[in-house]
Design an enzyme around this catalytic site. Structure first.
Site, mmCIF file in Angstrom:
data_model
loop_
_atom_site.group_PDB
_atom_site.id
_atom_site.type_symbol
_atom_site.label_atom_id
_atom_site.label_comp_id
_atom_site.label_asym_id
_atom_site.label_seq_id
_atom_site.Cartn_x
_atom_site.Cartn_y
_atom_site.Cartn_z
ATOM 1 N N TYR A 186 31.616 -5.326 21.966
ATOM 2 C CA TYR A 186 31.492 -4.392 20.869
ATOM 3 C C TYR A 186 31.971 -2.613 20.875
ATOM 4 C CZ TYR A 186 30.457 -8.931 18.905
ATOM 5 O OH TYR A 186 30.174 -9.740 17.865
ATOM 6 N N LYS B 27 -3.860 -12.494 18.926
ATOM 7 C CA LYS B 27 -2.486 -12.623 17.272
ATOM 8 C C LYS B 27 -0.960 -13.061 17.463
ATOM 9 C CE LYS B 27 -3.369 -7.515 17.357
ATOM 10 N NZ LYS B 27 -4.739 -6.452 16.725
HETATM 11 C C1 LIG Z 1 -5.175 -5.402 17.997
HETATM 12 C C2 LIG Z 1 -6.315 -5.518 17.662
HETATM 13 C C3 LIG Z 1 -7.379 -5.634 19.207
HETATM 14 C C4 LIG Z 1 -5.979 -5.484 20.322
HETATM 15 O O1 LIG Z 1 -5.937 -4.307 20.463
HETATM 16 P P1 LIG Z 1 -5.029 -4.125 21.622
HETATM 17 O O2 LIG Z 1 -4.615 -2.324 21.753
HETATM 18 O O3 LIG Z 1 -3.492 -4.705 22.248
HETATM 19 O O4 LIG Z 1 -5.338 -4.376 23.078
HETATM 20 C C5 LIG Z 1 -8.253 -5.295 18.837
HETATM 21 N N1 LIG Z 1 -8.827 -5.052 18.065
HETATM 22 C C6 LIG Z 1 -8.324 -5.628 16.770
HETATM 23 C C7 LIG Z 1 -9.098 -4.726 15.444
HETATM 24 C C8 LIG Z 1 -6.491 -5.521 16.509
HETATM 25 O O5 LIG Z 1 -6.384 -5.916 14.870
#
Ligand SMILES: *Cc1c(COP(=O)(O)O)cnc(C)c1O
Length: 382
Positions: free
Chosen positions: A282, A74
């Site tokens: 800055y 994602k």
């Molecule tokens: C993002 C996500 C993961 C992966 O999690 P990490 O902590 O990045 O390993 C697994 N399962 C679900 C449902 C997620 O939303």
């Protein structure tokens, strides 16, 4: 079909979708898109990405879990480029990929043979048309989504999220009777505290085990990266790592096992001498005690290198360390280049961005450090 905005820009989504339509490899980022469109020969910033580290991290997670190992891609593969991550990992044997939205699923284009994409946000009121036309499947999260899927796609496989304590997405354990009649591919839940030694971990695992005993599914899945480190009784049939694939260390069990994947690199635009007693940046927050050789570098908070690195950040060139001095500007940093007398305009520096230590230095999470990197950095896999 209107293209909804994601955390990547709408411009990027529409350009990639159009490029896929023409059967051409989509540019992986806005940086690449703009470089192509403008005819400029080089992007001034880049994110060097180590594919062998990515693969090695996936294999380590697979060995730890002892079971089928998917990948959360994602947010454009946590900012690295979802499609490239998918290609590298599919070639290693990864079969299950998780995105958040249908836009993310469709932006992947034609996916490698034998792989499946699951959409974590499920099938909302406006998603059914896309979902029915897609090869990806929804992770149904609510009674409404379950009812919608039963009506729109009777008998068609789906995944389901059960809430075992995080109270984020998922059906409550007393709602699982609603699942009767669904063809469930993967039944999953998600851990709230896997990165800590919390009693909640075992509570969630046991609740999930109990649900799994009553709800039929082809596979059961609970663990993210940190969950994999908790041990094989958390692994079930499929694990879903994200962060650790990309170089994050979710728990100390992974210390020294996970390799850095993403290396932000920027260019020196100017070398200058800051005279003793003069300030820089800055707010004039940093004053030279003695004449100081400085290098001005073309990255800043607009690129995701945030102001919290002031006083704590650094870069390196040929193994020599250049500490950040003064504040972080929108597009610039000033580095103390005393250690690198030969570094000059046009040279590339690599920011110190090893995730656990950069998180410690900045106060940002390892997740934010990756997903916050802007589209201006050209993603370059090596
Ligand atoms: C993002 C996500 C993961 C992966 O999690 P990490 O902590 O990045 O390993 C697994 N399962 C679900 C449902 C997620 O939303």
């Amino acid at each position: 079909m209107p293209i909804a905005s994601t955390n990547r820009s709408t411009l990027q989504s529409s350009i990639s979708t159009a490029a896929i339509g023409r059967g051409r490899k989509p540019p992986s980022t806005k940086a690449e898109t703009l470089v192509r469109a403008t005819g400029v020969t080089h992007a001034a910033l880049r994110l060097r990405l180590d594919s062998s580290a990515l693969k090695q991290n996936w294999h380590w997670l697979q060995k730890m879990s002892g079971t089928a190992t998917g990948a959360a891609i994602k947010a454009d593969g946590y900012g690295l480029g979802a499609r490239e991550v998918m290609n590298w990992l599919a070639a290693e044997g990864c079969r299950n990929f998780f995105v958040s939205t249908w836009v993310e699923a469709e932006a992947l284009g034609n996916i490698p043979d034998g792989t499946v994409v699951s959409v974590l946000h499920g099938a909302g009121p406006d998603d059914i048309g896309t979902a029915l036309a897609s090869s990806a499947r929804p992770v149904l999260n609510t009674p409404q989504q379950v009812a919608r899927w039963k009506e729109a796609a009777p008998g068609r496989p789906c995944d389901v999220m059960i809430d075992t304590g995080i109270n984020r997405l998922g059906l409550r354990t007393d709602e699982v009777h609603l699942l009767d009649g669904l063809k469930i591919e993967t039944l999953m839940s998600h851990l709230a505290c896997a990165d800590e030694d919390s009693e909640m971990n075992a509570v969630q695992r046991d609740r999930f085990t109990a649900v799994a005993a009553t709800v039929g599914a082809r596979r059961y899945s609970l663990a993210n990266s940190a969950g994999i480190c908790l041990g094989r009784d958390y692994a079930f049939d499929l694990v879903r790592p994200g962060l650790a694939l990309y170089g994050g260390t979710p728990r100390e069990e992974a210390d020294g096992k996970i390799r850095q994947v993403a290396f932000p690199e920027a260019e020196i635009i100017q070398r200058r001498t800051i005279k003793a007693g003069e300030a820089c940046g800055y707010g004039a927050t940093w004053t030279a005690q003695a004449d100081t050789e400085a290098a001005v570098v073309n990255i800043g908070y607009a690129d995701g290198y945030l102001r919290c690195f002031a006083g704590r950040g650094a870069a390196s060139i040929d193994g020599l360390s250049l500490p950040l001095i003064g504040r972080v500007s929108m597009d610039l940093l000033i580095m103390d280049a005393s250690a690198a007398p030969d570094a000059r305009e046009g040279d590339w520096v690599t920011l110190d961005y090893e995730l656990p230590s950069a998180a410690e230095a900045s106060g940002l999470s390892q997740y934010e450090l990756l997903t916050g990197l802007s589209e201006r950095l050209e993603r370059r896999w090596v």
